[in-house]
Design an enzyme around this catalytic site. Structure first.
Site, short mmCIF file in Angstrom:
data_model
loop_
_atom_site.label_atom_id
_atom_site.label_comp_id
_atom_site.label_asym_id
_atom_site.label_seq_id
_atom_site.Cartn_x
_atom_site.Cartn_y
_atom_site.Cartn_z
N SER A 284 -0.05 -7.34 -10.74
CA SER A 284 0.09 -8.52 -9.88
C SER A 284 0.74 -9.68 -10.62
CB SER A 284 -1.29 -8.96 -9.39
OG SER A 284 -1.99 -7.88 -8.84
N1 SAH Z 1 -5.28 -5.08 -10.47
C1 SAH Z 1 -4.09 -4.37 -10.94
C2 SAH Z 1 -2.99 -4.27 -9.91
C3 SAH Z 1 -3.37 -3.36 -8.84
S1 SAH Z 1 -2.10 -2.60 -7.90
C4 SAH Z 1 -3.58 -4.96 -12.24
O1 SAH Z 1 -4.15 -5.95 -12.73
O2 SAH Z 1 -2.62 -4.41 -12.80
C5 SAH Z 1 -3.21 -1.82 -6.76
C6 SAH Z 1 -3.93 -0.63 -7.27
O3 SAH Z 1 -4.83 -0.23 -6.25
C7 SAH Z 1 -3.03 0.56 -7.53
O4 SAH Z 1 -3.15 0.97 -8.86
C8 SAH Z 1 -3.54 1.63 -6.56
O5 SAH Z 1 -3.52 2.93 -7.10
C9 SAH Z 1 -4.96 1.17 -6.32
N2 SAH Z 1 -5.56 1.67 -5.08
C10 SAH Z 1 -5.02 1.76 -3.84
N3 SAH Z 1 -5.91 2.29 -2.99
C11 SAH Z 1 -7.04 2.55 -3.70
C12 SAH Z 1 -8.32 3.10 -3.37
N4 SAH Z 1 -8.63 3.51 -2.14
N5 SAH Z 1 -9.23 3.20 -4.35
C13 SAH Z 1 -8.95 2.80 -5.62
N6 SAH Z 1 -7.78 2.27 -5.98
C14 SAH Z 1 -6.83 2.15 -5.04
#
Ligand code: SAH
Length: 219
Positions: free
Chosen positions: A67
């Site tokens: 992000s």
């Molecule tokens: N917080 C992260 C950015 C997240 S991007 C950072 O600091 O880098 C969003 C993430 O959510 C992705 O890695 C994706 O794989 C995950 N995601 C999406 N759906 C999900 C689910 N149902 N359960 C767990 N993770 C999920």
């Protein structure tokens, strides 16, 4: 291609990074200190590494994104994390948000549906000496029932509505911050507070996140 002025050194880059976060409204001293202490460069790999201190989201493995730092700051600030809090993050991604939270909370549980992202994030946590983060491969839309309830929950992928299991795993008085809305549209960042009688909702701002996807991923 770095977006940074030519000849800029590490110290200047980091100063510009903090300035960008502050100018987006992150004023909480503890949050700013946690972000200053957490090297975003450790979470961005490969060709995008030289943009780690720009206030932009960047691609990470598995087609996901780390992000935008100012959004990490605003979400962390809205979460009002205290030093005794047990926090759940859904969407480990690079691990950056979890690492920032780990400097403010007692313990952080973070889950992602990609095993590979969880493994790589764990390696980074170890390298940075962050020992109060537990990372798991799981479908975070069901939360982490065995560790519930949580004082704070943060979701870094967008669902159409706040997932019921996450609302249920929030402790009374607890706060959850998450983006809601359809994935191909602008989403709204909302703050949910669990009160004795139910839940209060506050809308914070427009954001754009990758979607919360059901089930575990293949890799
Ligand atoms: N917080 C992260 C950015 C997240 S991007 C950072 O600091 O880098 C969003 C993430 O959510 C992705 O890695 C994706 O794989 C995950 N995601 C999406 N759906 C999900 C689910 N149902 N359960 C767990 N993770 C999920």
């Amino acid at each position: 291609m770095t977006g940074a002025p030519q000849g800029e050194g590490d110290a200047e880059r980091k100063m510009r990074f903090l300035y960008a976060i502050r100018s987006h409204g992150v004023t909480d001293r503890r949050v700013l200190e946690a972000m200053e202490a957490t090297d975003r460069g450790a979470f961005v790999k490969g060709i995008f590494a030289d943009r780690a201190y720009d206030d932009v989201p960047l691609p990470i493995a598995c087609g996901q994104t780390i992000s935008q730092p100012s959004v990490v700051g605003l979400m962390t600030q809205a979460l009002e994390v205290g030093p005794r809090d047990k926090v759940l993050e859904v969407g480990t991604g690079s691990g950056y948000q979890a690492a920032v939270l780990a400097r403010l909370a007692r313990r952080v549980y973070t889950v992602d549906r990609y095993r590979r992202l969880v493994r790589e994030a764990e390696e980074t946590f170890r390298a940075l000496g962050l020992s109060n983060i537990v990372a798991r491969t799981a479908d975070g839309s069901f939360g982490l029932p065995e560790q519930a309830p949580f004082d704070r929950i943060i979701v870094t992928a967008a669902a159409e509505d706040p997932p019921g299991p996450l609302l249920a795993q929030l402790r009374e008085g607890g706060i959850m911050v998450l983006p809601v809305g359809q994935s191909d549209h602008v989403q709204r960042l909302i703050k949910v507070t669990r009160t004795p009688g139910g839940y209060e909702y506050e809308e914070l701002r427009a954001v754009r996140f990758v979607p919360l996807v059901e089930g575990l991923a293949q890799d």
